[in-house]
Design a protein around this motif. Structure first.
Motif, mmCIF file in Angstrom:
data_model
loop_
_atom_site.group_PDB
_atom_site.id
_atom_site.type_symbol
_atom_site.label_atom_id
_atom_site.label_comp_id
_atom_site.label_asym_id
_atom_site.label_seq_id
_atom_site.Cartn_x
_atom_site.Cartn_y
_atom_site.Cartn_z
ATOM 1 N N ARG A 1 6.010 -26.100 21.289
ATOM 2 C CA ARG A 1 4.527 -25.264 21.253
ATOM 3 C C ARG A 1 3.890 -25.791 22.456
ATOM 4 O O ARG A 1 2.884 -24.977 22.965
ATOM 5 C CB ARG A 1 4.064 -25.435 20.033
ATOM 6 N N VAL B 1 8.506 -16.139 17.227
ATOM 7 C CA VAL B 1 7.031 -16.194 16.644
ATOM 8 C C VAL B 1 6.186 -16.136 17.752
ATOM 9 O O VAL B 1 4.965 -15.316 17.564
ATOM 10 C CB VAL B 1 7.110 -17.265 15.696
ATOM 11 N N GLU B 2 6.349 -17.236 18.613
ATOM 12 C CA GLU B 2 5.292 -17.171 19.689
ATOM 13 C C GLU B 2 5.063 -16.439 20.580
ATOM 14 O O GLU B 2 3.967 -16.068 21.176
ATOM 15 C CB GLU B 2 5.213 -19.059 19.896
ATOM 16 N N LYS C 1 4.006 -13.943 15.675
ATOM 17 C CA LYS C 1 2.703 -14.481 15.003
ATOM 18 C C LYS C 1 1.831 -13.315 14.946
ATOM 19 O O LYS C 1 0.851 -13.461 13.872
ATOM 20 C CB LYS C 1 2.073 -15.614 16.019
ATOM 21 N N GLN C 2 1.863 -12.238 15.593
ATOM 22 C CA GLN C 2 0.911 -11.170 15.131
ATOM 23 C C GLN C 2 1.300 -10.466 13.900
ATOM 24 O O GLN C 2 0.359 -9.759 13.277
ATOM 25 C CB GLN C 2 1.141 -9.975 16.331
ATOM 26 N N ALA D 1 2.466 -15.529 9.887
ATOM 27 C CA ALA D 1 2.418 -16.938 10.127
ATOM 28 C C ALA D 1 3.709 -17.669 10.142
ATOM 29 O O ALA D 1 4.522 -17.347 8.901
ATOM 30 C CB ALA D 1 1.337 -17.449 9.320
ATOM 31 N N LEU D 2 3.913 -18.670 10.977
ATOM 32 C CA LEU D 2 4.950 -19.398 10.688
ATOM 33 C C LEU D 2 5.023 -20.738 9.830
ATOM 34 O O LEU D 2 3.944 -21.400 10.106
ATOM 35 C CB LEU D 2 5.479 -20.124 12.203
#
Length: 203
Positions: A97, A169-170, A175-176, A179-180
């Motif tokens: 991340r 997700v990212e 992520k829109q 949530a992870l």
């Protein structure tokens, strides 16, 4: 005479900084020199090409990630293989991340340029898999894995599943939408993984 260790760090840090904010193909030697405070001549003399700079960046980033993971020979009293996998997964998610802007630009370039894609695979994917394979091989020697398990394939499965979920997700809009839940992801991945490779009788 090549660059010293500090100058190499400055160049590679500068390359990551530039690559996190613009297309890799648009980065110039002049930009890298100004960002790193190392002369164009010295950068070119040491690395010889943009491709070698990128390879050095990937190798350095992999070393940093690997350095944040406990050595496979070490284990705290009472710690199980499941505990270790969950700790490693959390560390990897955190380290990936932190590098997402750079990773996103790198993946975009890899889709346009097969040579960049191959370089990324050789230096980051393959070497990362070998490091995790080493960890599992140590646990296999301790008698914690089934004798017939394909350790390298198991390592590839665990790492690819973890990184794919994070990237989706990212970087690809996940992520829109939702949530992870990292705790749930790490816990469930470790459990599913271990049920496939762990020797009966081990916690």
């Amino acid at each position: 005479m090549g660059l010293n260790a500090e100058q190499q760090r400055m160049v590679l840090d500068g390359a990551v900084k530039l690559a996190s904010s613009q297309e890799l193909s648009s980065i110039t030697l002049d930009q890298l020199s100004k960002t790193s405070s190392v002369s164009q001549f010295d950068i070119l003399r040491h690395y010889q090409s943009k491709e070698k700079i990128l390879a050095a960046v990937l190798e350095r980033e992999l070393e940093l990630i690997a350095g944040s993971v406990p050595a496979p020979e070490l284990r705290f009293p009472g710690e199980t293989l499941r505990d270790e996998l969950q700790v490693m997964a959390k560390i990897m998610l955190h380290e990936y991340r932190n590098r997402l802007p750079f990773m996103g630009k790198l993946l975009a370039e890899a889709m346009k340029n097969p040579e960049v894609g191959a370089m990324f695979y050789r230096t980051f994917i393959v070497q990362g898999r070998l490091l995790f394979t080493e960890f599992l091989n140590v646990r296999k020697r301790f008698g914690e894995l089934r004798e017939e398990v394909d350790v390298e394939a198991s390592a590839a499965y665990f790492l690819s599943a973890l990184t794919f979920i994070l990237l989706v997700v990212e970087l690809f809009g996940g992520k829109q939408v939702e949530a992870l839940d990292e705790e749930r992801l790490v816990r469930s991945m470790s459990d599913v993984f271990l049920k496939g490779i762990q020797k009966m009788g081990h916690p």
